[in-house]
Design a protein around this motif. Structure first.
Motif, PDB file in Angstrom:
ATOM      1  N   SER A   1    -102.691   1.109  41.524  1.00 26.85           N
ATOM      2  CA  SER A   1    -101.601   1.183  40.538  1.00 26.85           C
ATOM      3  C   SER A   1    -101.841   2.151  39.387  1.00 26.85           C
ATOM      4  CB  SER A   1    -101.343  -0.197  39.935  1.00 26.85           C
ATOM      5  OG  SER A   1    -100.773  -1.043  40.880  1.00 26.85           O
ATOM      6  N   LYS A   2    -102.991   1.981  38.719  1.00 28.59           N
ATOM      7  CA  LYS A   2    -103.213   2.751  37.486  1.00 28.59           C
ATOM      8  C   LYS A   2    -103.864   4.095  37.796  1.00 28.59           C
ATOM      9  CE  LYS A   2    -101.996  -1.095  35.521  1.00 28.59           C
ATOM     10  NZ  LYS A   2    -100.941  -1.373  34.580  1.00 28.59           N
TER      11      LYS A   2
ATOM     12  N   ARG B   1     -97.569  -1.429  44.958  1.00 23.03           N
ATOM     13  CA  ARG B   1     -98.158  -2.730  45.241  1.00 23.03           C
ATOM     14  C   ARG B   1     -99.246  -2.660  46.311  1.00 23.03           C
ATOM     15  NH1 ARG B   1     -98.366  -3.649  41.600  1.00 23.03           N
ATOM     16  NH2 ARG B   1     -98.639  -5.908  41.700  1.00 23.03           N
TER      17      ARG B   1
ATOM     18  N   SER C   1    -106.952  -1.821  42.391  1.00 21.08           N
ATOM     19  CA  SER C   1    -105.731  -1.346  43.057  1.00 21.08           C
ATOM     20  C   SER C   1    -105.527   0.152  42.847  1.00 21.08           C
ATOM     21  CB  SER C   1    -104.513  -2.093  42.517  1.00 21.08           C
ATOM     22  OG  SER C   1    -104.174  -1.634  41.218  1.00 21.08           O
TER      23      SER C   1
ATOM     24  N   VAL D   1    -109.012  -2.616  37.564  1.00 20.35           N
ATOM     25  CA  VAL D   1    -107.907  -1.663  37.795  1.00 20.35           C
ATOM     26  C   VAL D   1    -108.024  -0.391  36.940  1.00 20.35           C
ATOM     27  CG1 VAL D   1    -106.167  -3.317  38.642  1.00 20.35           C
ATOM     28  CG2 VAL D   1    -106.289  -2.808  36.202  1.00 20.35           C
TER      29      VAL D   1
ATOM     30  N   PHE E   1    -104.462   1.374  26.629  1.00 17.49           N
ATOM     31  CA  PHE E   1    -103.914   0.657  25.474  1.00 17.49           C
ATOM     32  C   PHE E   1    -104.736   0.888  24.208  1.00 17.49           C
ATOM     33  CE2 PHE E   1    -103.304  -2.023  29.309  1.00 17.49           C
ATOM     34  CZ  PHE E   1    -101.932  -1.888  29.432  1.00 17.49           C
TER      35      PHE E   1
ATOM     36  N   TYR F   1    -103.794 -13.913  34.420  1.00 10.70           N
ATOM     37  CA  TYR F   1    -104.902 -14.722  34.952  1.00 10.70           C
ATOM     38  C   TYR F   1    -104.660 -16.217  34.709  1.00 10.70           C
ATOM     39  CZ  TYR F   1    -107.350 -10.215  34.196  1.00 10.70           C
ATOM     40  OH  TYR F   1    -107.719  -8.900  34.157  1.00 10.70           O
TER      41      TYR F   1
ATOM     42  N   ASN G   1    -112.686  -8.583  33.047  1.00 12.90           N
ATOM     43  CA  ASN G   1    -111.805  -7.413  33.142  1.00 12.90           C
ATOM     44  C   ASN G   1    -112.383  -6.315  32.250  1.00 12.90           C
ATOM     45  OD1 ASN G   1    -108.708  -6.660  31.455  1.00 12.90           O
ATOM     46  ND2 ASN G   1    -109.509  -5.662  33.277  1.00 12.90           N
TER      47      ASN G   1
HETATM   48  C1  PLP Z   1    -105.852  -5.664  33.481  1.00 10.88           C
HETATM   49  C2  PLP Z   1    -104.775  -5.540  34.494  1.00 10.88           C
HETATM   50  N1  PLP Z   1    -104.963  -6.030  35.729  1.00 10.88           N
HETATM   51  C3  PLP Z   1    -104.026  -5.933  36.673  1.00 10.88           C
HETATM   52  C4  PLP Z   1    -102.801  -5.340  36.422  1.00 10.88           C
HETATM   53  C5  PLP Z   1    -101.790  -5.277  37.529  1.00 10.88           C
HETATM   54  O1  PLP Z   1    -102.310  -4.530  38.584  1.00 10.88           O
HETATM   55  P1  PLP Z   1    -101.511  -4.324  39.946  1.00 10.88           P
HETATM   56  O2  PLP Z   1    -100.361  -3.417  39.698  1.00 10.88           O
HETATM   57  O3  PLP Z   1    -102.507  -3.739  40.858  1.00 10.88           O
HETATM   58  O4  PLP Z   1    -101.066  -5.685  40.402  1.00 10.88           O
HETATM   59  C6  PLP Z   1    -102.544  -4.825  35.154  1.00 10.88           C
HETATM   60  C7  PLP Z   1    -101.234  -4.215  34.835  1.00 10.88           C
HETATM   61  O5  PLP Z   1    -100.900  -3.935  33.727  1.00 10.88           O
HETATM   62  C8  PLP Z   1    -103.561  -4.911  34.174  1.00 10.88           C
HETATM   63  O6  PLP Z   1    -103.386  -4.418  32.942  1.00 10.88           O
END
Ligand code: PLP
Length: 397
Positions: free
Chosen positions: A229-230, A238, A227, A198, A316, A122, A164
Motif C-alpha cells: 500500500s504505502k 489491497r 503490504s 507497512v 505523518f 489494532y 508498529n
Molecule cells: C500503521 C498502518 N498499518 C496499516 C495500514 C493499512 O495498511 P493496508 O493498506 O496494507 O491495509 C495503515 C494505513 O494507514 C497504517 O498507517
C-alpha cells in the motif's frame, strides 16, 4: 435493533476524522488527514495491473510468485530465511493480514500489549478476536519506551505484543535498544510479537528499518505484517502479507481463505512487478518523502506548533498544539477546516483510555499526513500560513 449487535460492534463509534469528514467535504478542504497518496501510482506497476486484467487474471487466485519475491526481499533486507511455500500468506492488505493473525492466535481473554498512541484498527481487531488490548504509553515528546512500564504490562494472560515501526501516528522509529528491550521481554515470557511494517521503506535521515524478527531468536515468535500500500502508493489495491512460523502461517492462511478467499487477482499479478522494482525506485521514494516531511515539519514549526519530534519514518507529523491554545484537538481541526480549508486528524483518536500516557497527552496533538503531491502541500501551506496574524501567531490559537 441495537440489541442485536455483537458486544464489540456496539462499542464501535465513528472516529473523530469520520465525524469531521462531512464538514471537510462541505468546505472542499485540502486533505492532509488520511494516509493515502493523492499522486499517481508508479506507471510500471499500473501497466502491469492493466495487462493482468487484459490477460484475464480475473478469477480467484493465489500467486505463489509473490511469496517467492517477498522471501527474497526478507533475505536481502533483513537477512531472514523465509520459506515461500510455508511461511507467507498473501492477504488483502496489512489490515486483513493483521485481523487474520488475531483470529489465528487469540483466545477469549488473552491480553495483547500495544503502544499508545497507536493506529486505530489494532484495538478493534484484537477485541473482535476476543482479546483484551493493554496499552503501554510511549513518553512524549520523543515517544520513548519506558522499559519499566513495559515490564509491568505483562501478566500471565499476555499472549502477544504489537509493534508498529515506523510508527503511525508519531513517525517514531523504535531504536535498537528499544527493540532489544521488547525482544528480551517477549522471550522471557514466551510471548508472540505481531509487527506492522507497512512503512518499512519510508524511513529518513539515513535510518535503516530493522525488522524485530531479525533479532536473535525472534523469528520463531514473530508474525510480520506488511503490504504494497504505502511503498507503491496503491492503498486501494489491497495486497499485503503475513510472514510467520509455518503452523501460525497455515492458520492465518485458513482464516484468510474463509474470509475473502484470495486477494484481488490482477493486483497480485502486478505485485510481482512491484516487488521486483529496482533499488532506484526505493531510493527516490525515501528522498521524495523526506523532502515532503521537511516541508510540512518546517511549515508547522513556522506557524507556531510545538513540533519537538521530527518524524524518522512514516508519512505523518504529529504536531503538538501550543500550551496557549484554548481549543481541544477536535475543535482545532474544526476551525482549521472552516477557516483555512485544510483538514488534518485530531490526535485523541490514537490514544486509549487505559493507557499510562493518555491522561496528560491526549487532546493536544494533530496528525498531518504528508503523502500528498507537492502542489497539494504547497496549497495547504499557503492556506495555513494565511492564518498567521501580524504578531506571527496562528489566529486559531
Ligand atoms: C500503521 C498502518 N498499518 C496499516 C495500514 C493499512 O495498511 P493496508 O493498506 O496494507 O491495509 C495503515 C494505513 O494507514 C497504517 O498507517
Amino acid at each position: 435493533m441495537e440489541e442485536k449487535l455483537s458486544s464489540v460492534a456496539k462499542t464501535l463509534k465513528p472516529s473523530p476524522i469520520q465525524q469531521l469528514s462531512f464538514l471537510a467535504q462541505r468546505c472542499n478542504a485540502i486533505n492532509l488527514a488520511e494516509g493515502f497518496p493523492d499522486f499517481p501510482a508508479p506507471p510500471h506497476i499500473k501497466e502491469a495491473a492493466v495487462s493482468a486484467i487484459n490477460s484475464d487474471f480475473n478469477q480467484y487466485r493465489h500467486v505463489q510468485g509473490i511469496c517467492e519475491n517477498v522471501a527474497v526481499k526478507m533475505k536481502e533486507m533483513y537477512g531472514l530465511d523465509v520459506n515461500p511455500l510455508t511461511d507467507i500468506v498473501i492477504c488483502c492488505g496489512q489490515s486483513e493480514a493483521f485481523a487474520a493473525t488475531m483470529f489465528a492466535i487469540i483466545d477469549e481473554g488473552d491480553e495483547v500489549i500495544l503502544f499508545d498512541p497507536s493506529y486505530e484498527t489494532y484495538d478493534t481487531c484484537i477485541r473482535l478476536a476476543g482479546g483484551v488490548p493493554v496499552y503501554v504509553g510511549l513518553d512524549p515528546p520523543l515517544w520513548t519506551l519506558d522499559s519499566d512500564k513495559l515490564e509491568k504490562s505483562f501478566t500471565v494472560k499476555t499472549k502477544a505484543l504489537v509493534l508498529n515501526s515506523p510508527h503511525n501516528p508519531t513517525g517514531k522509529v523504535f531504536t535498537m535498544d528499544e527493540l532489544e528491550i521488547i525482544a528480551g521481554a517477549c522471550k522471557r515470557r514466551d510471548v508472540l510479537v505481531v509487527t506492522d511494517e507497512v512503512y518499512e521503506h519510508i524511513i529518513f535521515d539515513k535510518e535503516r528499518h530493522v525488522s524485530l524478527a531479525s533479532l536473535p531468536e525472534m523469528q520463531s515468535r514473530t508474525i510480520i505484517t506488511s503490504s504494497l500500500s504505502k511503498t507503491f502508493s496503491v492503498t486501494g489495491w489491497r495486497i499485503g502479507w503475513a510472514i510467520a512460523p509455518p503452523c501460525i502461517a497455515s492458520a492465518i492462511r485458513n482464516i484468510h481463505i474463509k474470509i475473502t478467499d484470495s486477494a484481488p487477482a490482477p493486483f497480485q499479478e502486478a505485485a510481482l512487478t512491484a516487488l521486483r522494482s529496482p533499488p532506484d525506485y526505493f531510493n527516490s521514494l525515501r528522498s521524495d518523502y523526506e523532502s515532503k516531511r521537511d516541508y510540512i515539519f518546517n511549515l508547522l514549526q513556522k506557524v507556531g506548533f510545538k513540533v519537538q519530534f521530527k518524524p524518522q519514518g512514516s508519512v505523518f507529523v504529529f504536531a503538538e498544539l501550543p500550551g496557549s491554545c484554548s481549543l481541544s484537538d477536535i475543535e482545532f481541526v474544526e476551525e482549521l477546516i472552516k477557516q483555512a480549508g485544510v483538514v488534518a486528524v485530531p490526535g485523541s483518536g490514537f490514544f486509549h483510555t487505559n493507557s499510562s500516557s493518555a491522561e496528560y497527552v491526549s487532546g493536544q496533538y494533530i496528525r498531518f499526513a504528508f503523502c500528498k503531491s507537492q502542489d497539494t502541500l504547497a496549497a495547504a501551506a499557503l492556506k495555513i500560513s494565511g492564518l498567521v496574524d501580524e504578531t506571527g501567531n496562528l489566529k486559531l490559537f
